[in-house]
Design a protein around this motif. Structure first.
Motif, PDB file in Angstrom:
ATOM      1  N   LYS A   1     -48.985 -31.838  21.953  1.00 47.90           N
ATOM      2  CA  LYS A   1     -50.337 -31.863  22.504  1.00 47.90           C
ATOM      3  C   LYS A   1     -50.664 -30.558  23.222  1.00 47.90           C
ATOM      4  O   LYS A   1     -51.827 -30.260  23.481  1.00 47.90           O
ATOM      5  CB  LYS A   1     -50.480 -33.031  23.488  1.00 47.90           C
ATOM      6  CG  LYS A   1     -50.793 -34.356  22.795  1.00 47.90           C
ATOM      7  CD  LYS A   1     -50.637 -35.504  23.751  1.00 47.90           C
ATOM      8  CE  LYS A   1     -51.953 -36.126  24.134  1.00 47.90           C
ATOM      9  NZ  LYS A   1     -51.758 -37.272  25.059  1.00 47.90           N
ATOM     10  N   GLY A   2     -49.657 -29.797  23.571  1.00 50.41           N
ATOM     11  CA  GLY A   2     -49.891 -28.504  24.195  1.00 50.41           C
ATOM     12  C   GLY A   2     -49.817 -28.552  25.689  1.00 50.41           C
ATOM     13  O   GLY A   2     -50.297 -29.494  26.315  1.00 50.41           O
ATOM     14  N   GLY A   3     -49.189 -27.526  26.264  1.00 52.42           N
ATOM     15  CA  GLY A   3     -49.102 -27.468  27.719  1.00 52.42           C
ATOM     16  C   GLY A   3     -47.679 -27.492  28.225  1.00 52.42           C
ATOM     17  O   GLY A   3     -47.411 -27.115  29.355  1.00 52.42           O
ATOM     18  N   LEU A   4     -46.766 -27.923  27.341  1.00 52.85           N
ATOM     19  CA  LEU A   4     -45.357 -27.996  27.754  1.00 52.85           C
ATOM     20  C   LEU A   4     -44.549 -27.023  26.900  1.00 52.85           C
ATOM     21  O   LEU A   4     -44.742 -26.944  25.687  1.00 52.85           O
ATOM     22  CB  LEU A   4     -44.853 -29.424  27.584  1.00 52.85           C
ATOM     23  CG  LEU A   4     -43.389 -29.706  27.911  1.00 52.85           C
ATOM     24  CD1 LEU A   4     -43.282 -30.999  28.682  1.00 52.85           C
ATOM     25  CD2 LEU A   4     -42.530 -29.752  26.661  1.00 52.85           C
ATOM     26  N   ILE A   5     -43.686 -26.279  27.571  1.00 55.63           N
ATOM     27  CA  ILE A   5     -42.853 -25.342  26.798  1.00 55.63           C
ATOM     28  C   ILE A   5     -41.373 -25.631  27.008  1.00 55.63           C
ATOM     29  O   ILE A   5     -40.975 -26.196  28.020  1.00 55.63           O
ATOM     30  CB  ILE A   5     -43.147 -23.862  27.167  1.00 55.63           C
ATOM     31  CG1 ILE A   5     -43.084 -23.669  28.690  1.00 55.63           C
ATOM     32  CG2 ILE A   5     -44.484 -23.431  26.614  1.00 55.63           C
ATOM     33  CD1 ILE A   5     -43.162 -22.227  29.116  1.00 55.63           C
ATOM     34  N   ASP A   6     -40.606 -25.224  26.033  1.00 51.38           N
ATOM     35  CA  ASP A   6     -39.159 -25.396  26.078  1.00 51.38           C
ATOM     36  C   ASP A   6     -38.564 -24.190  26.799  1.00 51.38           C
ATOM     37  O   ASP A   6     -38.689 -23.053  26.351  1.00 51.38           O
ATOM     38  CB  ASP A   6     -38.651 -25.483  24.622  1.00 51.38           C
ATOM     39  CG  ASP A   6     -37.151 -25.687  24.557  1.00 51.38           C
ATOM     40  OD1 ASP A   6     -36.485 -25.533  25.598  1.00 51.38           O
ATOM     41  OD2 ASP A   6     -36.656 -25.999  23.457  1.00 51.38           O
ATOM     42  N   ALA A   7     -37.922 -24.426  27.944  1.00 48.76           N
ATOM     43  CA  ALA A   7     -37.376 -23.315  28.727  1.00 48.76           C
ATOM     44  C   ALA A   7     -35.875 -23.199  28.517  1.00 48.76           C
ATOM     45  O   ALA A   7     -35.140 -22.769  29.384  1.00 48.76           O
ATOM     46  CB  ALA A   7     -37.717 -23.495  30.201  1.00 48.76           C
ATOM     47  N   GLY A   8     -35.391 -23.595  27.366  1.00 44.98           N
ATOM     48  CA  GLY A   8     -33.974 -23.436  27.053  1.00 44.98           C
ATOM     49  C   GLY A   8     -33.144 -24.663  27.379  1.00 44.98           C
ATOM     50  O   GLY A   8     -33.653 -25.653  27.880  1.00 44.98           O
ATOM     51  N   SER A   9     -31.851 -24.528  27.060  1.00 46.93           N
ATOM     52  CA  SER A   9     -30.959 -25.669  27.239  1.00 46.93           C
ATOM     53  C   SER A   9     -29.895 -25.345  28.276  1.00 46.93           C
ATOM     54  O   SER A   9     -29.632 -24.187  28.589  1.00 46.93           O
ATOM     55  CB  SER A   9     -30.263 -26.015  25.932  1.00 46.93           C
ATOM     56  OG  SER A   9     -31.203 -26.269  24.932  1.00 46.93           O
TER      57      SER A   9
END
Lengths: 313, 346, 685
Positions: free
Chosen positions: A95-103
């Motif tokens: 939906k947009g607005g959230l990003i993956d900041a790594g593991s």
């Protein structure tokens, strides 16, 4: 009349104040209901404050917090388990607005398994090899009042993996001996572990590692190995869908504006990457040593100062 | 006093001119088409209920007018029209010459705050307020300062004989005491017009008698213009200067108690009067003859005295007595034979 | 016989049941037959609702707002801007009150902005807990007397020495903001409903839905509209806690005799005076019950509020339960009850306080209590300041006992739970197996094997017998809405659990209530117990029941019964106690035994009130059954819970939430119609 006007004025000024109060925008970190997550949140909060930000811990619920991250009410979601939270995580990302900041720097095991004492007592000889489950005597040891004489698999809530476990039973050809029951929450799983032990009844439950259950001893069952596309819903066949779970990730999610509003904090956040022992330590400081979460975080930072400083710069 | 009323040139304090109150959806329309000739039955068939049917009368200053009727006769409705708790469907009502129905809400509130007081059948006290707070309530609504209103209320407490119970709550009082509070409350603003809606109906007979006496005593002191509603004919006779007897919304007869007892206008009124012990109602005045100086003895009786109270002495004296008024002026003579006739006759 | 039929409900019901059974056994199980299951014609509704909601939350009437972070304009929907400003206002109030108790810098910060951010002194110090306890003592004494003073101060003393001060004050600050808002909203809407019949008829269904809709079904919309945090918790609480206040206000105002209104008018009241000085005070008995309910409901929501960001006891409770620390959780639960009791008693005493008009007091005397409080606070503050140097480890016990540093009875409680387990488990297990095999599963299968046509005949027939065509159509329409969805089978499971839980709760509640209503002391005692269990967070039951009964329907049922018996008991006691004593005497004179009197006099008279209690029992039971999804169920609740993680979950959650309230509404319609009719027949109102 004058009284009335003053009242209105007071209310209005409160409105103004309250909107002004938004000016100082703290970094909002969700806290959930298990120890390692709360301690990690506290660690982050303390580090962010060292960096000159203000941080606020916000109680949240594990699934719905992704929507809050997506629209910017939370800045991060720092413990995202593949097995249990991938669905809302990716839904929010779409939906947009959230990003993956790594593991985080670890591989998670998420699988059906039994507490060690089940093996020690020989309730199902041959475990952890899944073939042991084929024995009707074994299955009978795991029967409960509502399982209709079959052995009971206690899976997590349905939305964690939907139909994977029922399909796996079919794929392995043991669905005539075993039946899947969905627990309602992680709490229910832990309660079942405790109850089964007290009762001396066998139990097969869904669990993961690192987790606080590691301490008491928990063995995951070896299923046929996982490969891409083995499951029915990913295009697999009934023959292949008996495969086990993949090794999982533990991700960090962030709001899309977090890198812009708090660049240095975001940098720390992407670099931050805990290992399984470290997460275990966080849980241990609280669960075994009886520390309060904030104190445990302080202690954890003290023990891992170098690492934290490395991530900070 | 009562005889001069109709011819009086003073404007009456309360004046009604063909007041109608009809409940129902198209009451006004029906009323207009009926041209003032309202028949309860036809209206009922059209889904309307007639509360007050063409009431016209006036109440003079200081007069006590009792409206008497059985339940459903429209007596309370009439009272509520005059206090404007309900709006009359048509007709005119004047309070001190002012048109009540054309008053603005503000004027009405002013009127109620200063000129009107009302006592209710079920007392209608505010349960959360103590005796004194209840009594002070109309004053506080008016905007009187707390201390002044409390002082005034204390006066009223004494007036109705509840001293020492100022801080009781209504629930802690007996029915009679509660109604005393109701009376005190209605009097607190010193109204000119006093409405009482069956004030004693909910009380025991003994207490009722006591309260009636108390009421007469108060009226003797205060001399208000009163409209008093009751279903008790004896009570009406006891208290009234004039009685209006109502049935199905119509005022059947409006007259002094004596005249009603002596000359009932309709069969309906007659039914009430039949069992009334006349000697208890009639005053000497109603059976006296013109003064005959030759025959009369020197024994004097007041013209306002109730026959029964003097019956024994009159009968004992066996002579024709002289009747005097308040100022001791001779107004007539009384033949004991007439007293006997009242007591034992037909 | 036939002539009688029109008048005999019993015969009508027997016929209805007969037809029902006939259909039940005649209609074959066939997925394609409309007699067996209706087609899911309305299966698009969740998506529709989801789109509507999405539009409202994200797209409808957007305005460009300058975003300093992006350096560009961003379209924001007006509706959300409005809800967000309400949320900000709520948050400000909550934090303001919180910082009075706990200290903090946000309140001052919000006034001064960023300019003073760097200074250490920009910090609002907390009132030491000792001063709060003393203050409560003074307040209680001033409002009522020593009894209240002791209850209030000992309650908070307990909270403090058990190390729950911080979370308790966090929860308290939330309640101190939400409860007055609920009160004002409830009173205003109640008045509007009283003044305007149209408003009342519109309000009724909304209130019903607000009260019966499972909280989890609207968590996500609240989260989006109001943001996550204490303010969102406050909004959820307000939605839940206001309806009883509205209802009771309308009820109270309607009960006022017309003569009281007239007496007010004749005293020359204008409209405002009439409303605020006559009507509302006269209806105070019901309004005060409303206040009591508001406080109870606000505190009952603490745990749910923690799901969307409310800090305090609810959050700690969740953490404790996750670690299976039942003793600790119970301790936290007791703190919730303490707040409820203290707030309830104080508000009641405040409302009942009598004024002395002739005491001519000067300023000093008038405010003596407040002055004492200020002086004592300063003294205690100084002591706390000094003591900071005395205590080691950095904890200042006279200022604020930190979480986890107080006394605890958790080990004792845990030992108690263990003891129960060890002593009764064997028997409980047998009972559990029996119940599941011979009762619950039989019942569930019977419900699931019910052809849709027979369900409708039963439900609509009951509606027709009880309330005529109107009830029949209303009930039928409500159920039809569910039957045309994909979730009919799940709704049947929910219905089966609700039936069982309500049945057992009703029997339990009516029995206990009847026994306890015998005398004053036991009445008071049982009502106190009811209050306790209504506020004691129901989440706490979930873990012990799993330990005892496993992840089974039994666990859900036990938890539901434990919670739902409360209203059944309460209303039974109230209903029986309100039977006039003259009737008791009349009964005694006709020589009936206690049981006969109960059966043939008290129970029929109390029946309408008890039925309303059963109504509440259903609401409570459904709430707990939905919560039972946390244990593990296969009904509507499971999906509602699951919706929190699904992409289009908000719409499905809301739809299913509405389904649950429709089940309530249908039952409500039948029960209320019946109770009203009985009331009229008995001449009570």
């Amino acid at each position: 009349m004058l009284k009335f006007i003053t009242k209105i004025a007071v209310v209005l000024s409160l409105f103004v104040f309250s909107s002004v109060s938004k000016a100082a925008d703290p970094i909002r970190i969700p806290v959930l209901n298990w120890s390692s997550q709360i301690v990690m949140a506290n660690v982050m909060a303390q580090v962010f404050e060292e960096m000159g930000h203000t941080a606020e811990l916000v109680p949240a619920e594990s699934a719905s917090r992704y929507e809050a991250v997506r629209i910017g009410d939370l800045h991060v979601a720092h413990e995202t388990w593949e097995s249990t939270m991938a669905l809302p995580f990716y839904a929010a990302m779409d939906k947009g607005g959230l990003i993956d900041a790594g593991s985080h720097n670890l591989i998670t095991f998420e699988e059906m398994g039994v507490p060690n004492w089940v093996i020690d007592e020989g309730l199902c000889p041959g475990l952890p090899n899944w073939e042991a489950l084929k024995s009707p005597e074994c299955a009978a040891n795991f029967a409960t009042a509502d399982s209709d004489g079959k052995g009971r698999w206690l899976e997590g809530p349905y939305e964690w993996h939907t139909d994977v476990m029922p399909n796996r039973l079919k794929g392995l050809g043991i669905d005539d001996l075993w039946t899947v029951k969905f627990a309602g929450s992680a709490d229910a799983l832990w309660a079942e572990l405790k109850a089964a032990k007290a009762e001396g009844r066998g139990t097969v439950i869904f669990n993961w590692s690192p987790n606080f259950t590691d301490a008491a001893g928990f063995t995951f069952i070896d299923f046929p190995p996982y490969f891409e596309g083995c499951r029915l819903e990913n295009g697999g066949t009934l023959e292949t869908t008996g495969c086990g779970s993949p090794k999982g990730w533990l991700k960090k999610a962030a709001h899309i504006k977090f890198p812009i509003t708090h660049p240095d904090a975001y940098k720390f956040y992407t670099k931050m990457s805990f290992t399984a022992p470290q997460i275990g330590l966080m849980a241990d400081l609280v669960d075994s040593q009886g520390m309060d979460h904030a104190a445990a975080a302080t202690e954890f930072i003290a023990q891992n100062r170098d690492l934290i400083d490395l991530w900070k710069n | 006093m009562s005889q001069s009323l109709d011819s009086s040139k003073d404007t009456p304090v309360i004046k009604c001119e063909s007041v109608f109150k009809i409940f129902g959806n198209n009451a006004l329309k029906l009323l207009k088409s009926s041209n003032g000739q309202v028949d309860a039955k036809t209206f009922q068939e059209a889904g309307c209920i007639v509360g007050v049917n063409n009431a016209s009368f006036g109440v003079q200053k200081g007069e006590m007018m009792v409206v008497m009727g059985l339940s459903g006769s429209g007596k309370s409705t009439l009272l509520r029209c005059i206090s404007k708790l309900t709006d009359a469907t048509s007709g005119k009502i004047f309070i001190d010459g002012e048109d009540l129905l054309s008053m603005s809400n503000k004027q009405l509130i002013e009127l109620r705050r200063n000129k009107m007081g009302m006592v209710f059948q079920s007392f209608a006290l505010l349960p959360h307020k103590t005796v004194i707070e209840n009594i002070a309530f109309p004053l506080q609504i008016k905007g009187t300062s707390t201390l002044d209103s409390m002082e005034k209320a204390l006066e009223m407490v004494e007036l109705v004989g509840l001293k020492g119970r100022e801080n009781y709550f209504p629930r802690e009082l007996s029915g009679g005491q509660q109604q005393r509070v109701g009376i005190a409350r209605s009097l607190a603003v010193e109204p000119d017009i006093w409405f009482l809606d069956e004030p004693f109906s909910a009380l025991d007979p003994l207490i009722r008698k006591e309260m009636q006496d108390e009421f007469l005593r108060l009226q003797g002191v205060l001399n208000k213009t009163i409209m008093f509603v009751t279903h008790d004919f004896d009570e009406a006779l006891r208290l009234a200067d004039r009685i209006a007897i109502m049935k199905d919304g119509i005022i059947e007869q409006l007259d002094t108690p004596d005249n009603i007892v002596l000359n009932p206008a309709t069969e309906y009124v007659k039914k009430f009067t039949e069992d009334v012990p006349r000697e208890k109602i009639l005053k000497i005045e109603s059976i006296m003859d013109a003064y005959d100086s030759n025959n009369s003895s020197s024994t004097q009786v007041s013209k306002d005295a109730i026959i029964e109270t003097l019956a024994e002495s009159i009968l004992n004296s066996k002579e024709i007595l002289t009747v005097v008024d308040k100022n001791n002026e001779i107004v007539g003579s009384l033949n004991p034979a007439k007293v006997i006739k009242v007591i034992f006759g037909k | 016989m036939l002539i009688n039929f029109k008048n005999s409900r019993l015969q009508q019901f027997i016929l209805l049941f007969f037809v029902f059974l006939l259909l039940y056994f005649l209609v074959p199980e066939d997925e394609n037959s409309f007699l067996w299951r209706l087609p899911p014609l309305l299966k698009d509704i969740p998506l529709l609702i989801n789109n509507l909601l999405d539009n409202l939350m994200f797209k409808w009437l957007t305005v460009p707002v300058w975003d300093p972070d992006w350096q560009m304009y961003e379209d924001k929907p007006i509706f959300r801007l409005i809800t967000r400003s309400i949320a900000d206002f709520l948050l400000f109030l909550i934090i303001f009150i919180r910082e009075i108790f706990l200290g903090g810098l946000q309140t001052i910060g919000s006034i001064t902005g960023d300019s003073l951010k760097g200074f250490k002194w920009v910090y609002l110090p907390a009132i030491p807990w000792t001063a709060v306890v003393v203050g409560l003592f003074i307040l209680g004494y001033r409002l009522q007397g020593l009894g209240l003073a002791l209850i209030a101060s000992i309650g908070f003393f307990y909270v403090s020495i058990f190390g729950q001060w911080e979370p308790t004050m966090e929860t308290l600050s939330l309640v101190l903001v939400t409860a007055p808002i609920c009160f004002v909203l409830g009173l205003s809407f109640g008045i509007l409903g009283y003044l305007n019949k149209k408003v009342e008829t519109t309000l009724q269904p909304i209130l019903n839905i607000a009260q019966t809709m499972p909280h989890f079904s609207y968590l996500v919309p609240i989260l989006v509209l109001f943001g996550i945090g204490d303010h969102a918790g406050a909004v959820a609480t307000i939605i839940f806690a206001t309806p009883p206040m509205i209802r009771l206000t309308i009820l109270g105002l309607k009960k006022i005799s017309p003569e009281v209104v007239e007496s007010g008018l004749m005293s020359g009241c204008n409209r405002f005076q009439l409303l605020f000085r006559v009507l509302i005070p006269t209806a105070r008995r019901d309004i005060l019950i409303g206040v009591n309910q508001v406080i109870m409901q606000c505190l009952a929501m603490t745990t749910i509020a923690a799901f969307i960001g409310a800090k305090g006891l609810g959050f700690n409770l969740k953490v404790a339960l996750n670690g299976l620390k039942i003793g600790k959780a119970a301790e936290i639960g007791i703190c919730v009850v303490v707040i409820a009791v203290v707030l309830d008693k104080l508000s009641l005493a405040w409302a009942n306080k009598q004024k002395d008009y002739f005491a001519n007091l000067n300023f000093y005397k008038k405010n003596i209590a407040f002055i004492y409080f200020i002086i004592l606070s300063i003294i205690l503050g100084v002591i706390a300041y000094i003591s900071a140097f005395y205590f080691e480890k950095g904890f200042n016990y006279l200022y604020l006992i930190p979480f986890g540093e107080g006394l605890t009875i958790a080990p004792i409680l845990d030992a108690g739970v263990d003891w129960i387990w060890e002593t009764f488990f064997y028997y409980l297990n047998i009972f559990n197996k029996f119940l599941i095999t011979y009762v619950l599963f039989v019942m569930r299968d019977a419900y699931l094997g019910m052809p849709v046509v027979s369900t409708f005949v039963l439900v609509m027939g009951a509606g027709f017998i009880i309330g005529g065509v109107r009830s029949c159509i209303i009930v039928g329409a409500l159920i039809l809405f569910i039957a045309l969805s994909e979730y009919w089978n799940r709704a049947l499971i929910t219905a089966y659990m609700a039936t069982f839980a309500v049945g057992v709760s009703a029997i339990l509640g009516i029995t206990v209530g009847s026994i306890c209503a015998r005398n004053d002391i036991s009445t008071k005692f049982i009502l106190g117990i009811c209050d306790f269990f209504q506020t004691f967070p129901s989440f706490i039951y979930l873990i012990p029941v799993i330990l005892l009964f496993g992840i089974t329907d039994t666990s859900v049922m036990i938890a539901a019964i434990a919670y739902a018996s409360v209203p059944a008991t309460r209303y039974t006691v109230e209903g029986l106690r309100s039977v006039p004593s003259s009737l008791h005497d009349a009964a005694s004179m006709s020589g009936v035994s206690n049981f006969q009197r109960w059966k043939s006099i008290e129970l029929p008279l109390a029946f309408p009130h008890i039925m309303l209690g059963i109504n509440q029992t259903l609401i409570f039971a459904l709430m707990m059954i939905v919560l039972g999804a946390l244990i593990g169920t296969e009904d509507l609740g499971q999906i509602i819970m699951g919706c929190l993680s699904r992409p289009n979950g908000a719409g499905i959650g809301l739809t299913l939430g509405i389904f649950v309230s429709f089940i309530c509404l249908a039952a409500d319609n039948l029960i209320r119609t019946w109770a009203d009719e009985r009331k009229k027949l008995l001449g009570i109102d």
